[in-house]
Design a protein around this motif. Sequence first.
Motif, PDB file in Angstrom:
ATOM      1  N   ASP A  60       0.789  -1.230   0.000  1.00  0.00           N
ATOM      2  CA  ASP A  60       0.000   0.000   0.000  1.00  0.00           C
ATOM      3  C   ASP A  60       0.820   1.280   0.000  1.00  0.00           C
ATOM      4  O   ASP A  60       0.271   2.357  -0.247  1.00  0.00           O
ATOM      5  CB  ASP A  60      -0.921   0.029   1.237  1.00  0.00           C
ATOM      6  N   GLY A  61       2.107   1.205   0.315  1.00  0.00           N
ATOM      7  CA  GLY A  61       2.886   2.426   0.455  1.00  0.00           C
ATOM      8  C   GLY A  61       2.517   3.184   1.722  1.00  0.00           C
ATOM      9  O   GLY A  61       1.906   2.643   2.641  1.00  0.00           O
TER      10      GLY A  61
ATOM     11  N   PRO B 109      12.454  -2.030  -0.941  1.00  0.00           N
ATOM     12  CA  PRO B 109      11.983  -2.345  -2.287  1.00  0.00           C
ATOM     13  C   PRO B 109      12.773  -1.530  -3.323  1.00  0.00           C
ATOM     14  O   PRO B 109      13.340  -0.486  -2.988  1.00  0.00           O
ATOM     15  CB  PRO B 109      10.512  -1.914  -2.268  1.00  0.00           C
ATOM     16  N   PRO B 110      12.793  -1.963  -4.583  1.00  0.00           N
ATOM     17  CA  PRO B 110      11.995  -3.080  -5.102  1.00  0.00           C
ATOM     18  C   PRO B 110      12.639  -4.453  -4.965  1.00  0.00           C
ATOM     19  O   PRO B 110      11.985  -5.471  -5.170  1.00  0.00           O
ATOM     20  CB  PRO B 110      11.857  -2.713  -6.590  1.00  0.00           C
TER      21      PRO B 110
ATOM     22  N   ARG C 109      14.314  -5.825  -2.259  1.00  0.00           N
ATOM     23  CA  ARG C 109      14.461  -6.303  -0.883  1.00  0.00           C
ATOM     24  C   ARG C 109      15.919  -6.249  -0.430  1.00  0.00           C
ATOM     25  O   ARG C 109      16.389  -7.083   0.336  1.00  0.00           O
ATOM     26  CB  ARG C 109      13.886  -7.716  -0.698  1.00  0.00           C
ATOM     27  N   PHE C 110      16.619  -5.225  -0.883  1.00  0.00           N
ATOM     28  CA  PHE C 110      18.014  -5.038  -0.516  1.00  0.00           C
ATOM     29  C   PHE C 110      18.124  -4.313   0.827  1.00  0.00           C
ATOM     30  O   PHE C 110      17.138  -4.036   1.505  1.00  0.00           O
ATOM     31  CB  PHE C 110      18.742  -4.239  -1.593  1.00  0.00           C
ATOM     32  N   GLU C 111      19.364  -3.993   1.194  1.00  0.00           N
ATOM     33  CA  GLU C 111      19.670  -3.290   2.438  1.00  0.00           C
ATOM     34  C   GLU C 111      18.973  -1.923   2.474  1.00  0.00           C
ATOM     35  O   GLU C 111      18.601  -1.383   1.428  1.00  0.00           O
ATOM     36  CB  GLU C 111      21.180  -3.123   2.596  1.00  0.00           C
ATOM     37  N   PRO C 112      18.802  -1.352   3.675  1.00  0.00           N
ATOM     38  CA  PRO C 112      17.992  -0.144   3.829  1.00  0.00           C
ATOM     39  C   PRO C 112      18.455   1.070   3.033  1.00  0.00           C
ATOM     40  O   PRO C 112      17.642   1.956   2.751  1.00  0.00           O
ATOM     41  CB  PRO C 112      18.061   0.131   5.333  1.00  0.00           C
ATOM     42  N   ASP C 113      19.732   1.164   2.667  1.00  0.00           N
ATOM     43  CA  ASP C 113      20.173   2.328   1.895  1.00  0.00           C
ATOM     44  C   ASP C 113      20.280   2.021   0.408  1.00  0.00           C
ATOM     45  O   ASP C 113      20.969   2.718  -0.332  1.00  0.00           O
ATOM     46  CB  ASP C 113      21.504   2.869   2.430  1.00  0.00           C
ATOM     47  N   ASN C 114      19.550   1.004  -0.051  1.00  0.00           N
ATOM     48  CA  ASN C 114      19.609   0.615  -1.467  1.00  0.00           C
ATOM     49  C   ASN C 114      18.191   0.311  -1.954  1.00  0.00           C
ATOM     50  O   ASN C 114      17.783  -0.833  -2.057  1.00  0.00           O
ATOM     51  CB  ASN C 114      20.517  -0.616  -1.624  1.00  0.00           C
ATOM     52  N   GLY C 115      17.430   1.382  -2.208  1.00  0.00           N
ATOM     53  CA  GLY C 115      16.063   1.194  -2.672  1.00  0.00           C
ATOM     54  C   GLY C 115      15.244   2.457  -2.535  1.00  0.00           C
ATOM     55  O   GLY C 115      15.773   3.557  -2.372  1.00  0.00           O
TER      56      GLY C 115
ATOM     57  N   ILE D 135      12.801   3.381  -0.252  1.00  0.00           N
ATOM     58  CA  ILE D 135      12.395   3.923   1.045  1.00  0.00           C
ATOM     59  C   ILE D 135      13.520   4.781   1.622  1.00  0.00           C
ATOM     60  O   ILE D 135      14.687   4.374   1.635  1.00  0.00           O
ATOM     61  CB  ILE D 135      12.047   2.800   2.037  1.00  0.00           C
ATOM     62  N   ASN D 136      13.159   5.957   2.128  1.00  0.00           N
ATOM     63  CA  ASN D 136      14.106   6.857   2.777  1.00  0.00           C
ATOM     64  C   ASN D 136      14.221   6.449   4.248  1.00  0.00           C
ATOM     65  O   ASN D 136      13.540   7.011   5.116  1.00  0.00           O
ATOM     66  CB  ASN D 136      13.630   8.304   2.633  1.00  0.00           C
TER      67      ASN D 136
END
Length: 264
Positions: A188-189, A210-211, A213-219, A221-222
């Motif tokens: 849903d975002g 996403p997209p 399912r990588f580490e938190p600094d690679n995608g 989501i901020n």
Amino acid sequence: MPRLKFAANLSFLYQDIPFPERFAAAARDGFQGVEYLFPYDWEPSELKQRLDDNGLAQVLFNVWPGDWDKGERGLASLPGRSQEFRKTLDQALDYAGALGCTRLHVMAGLCDEKVSRETQTDIYRENLAAAATECAKHGVTALIEPINIKDMPGFFLTNVTMAAGLIEEINHPNLKLQFDMYHVQRTDGDICLQYQAVAPLIGHIQIANPPHRFEPDNGEINYPYVFDMLIESGYDNWIGCEYKPSIGTSETLGWARDYLLRQA
């Protein structure tokens, strides 16, 4: 001001080494807690020794989900499987007691086309209420997690609204929401608004980006913004790092260095 506590998910991280060796690898990288999908291929005593040897807390694992290799993804909502579900819950509680773990993820299972969604929801609700009552006897919290159907087609519990409604309806202190930001974003975002709407119901958070399912600094989501929001909200439970490293696990932890150092 609370400090964020991150746990390494050993089913996702450190894939290049055997599972028993991942405990030490996580500790070397500064983690103080671990989680993983299932412990049942190992004796509790072996896992406890790994935890103790490395100064780690067992944060979370899943109740046995049925035959994973045949596509089963949980028993809690499945018609005709309630007795089996409750036996697997007893098994999980035995492991939890041995490992000092106070959270269990209860997977809902897949939609069953042979019954109505209303019937399956009734079964799910009954089993969750029973699970919460049983977990309370052991000082354990049962968690339910919405999972996106892009990654897990046919999963029964797909969104935060449904999960929150069930938790509020059952109204048991030992039933909480497992808020996986990767799954919420894919479904849903609006992960920050959704978090804020259900924050009192949350007992555990998991992260990935996403997209892919990588580490938190690679995608997309901020995560620095998200982490600041969690701190400001007073969140003080564990955050499980359930992501697929794009390179070696240790090399993907740049985002976490300050947090892991603060845990030490």
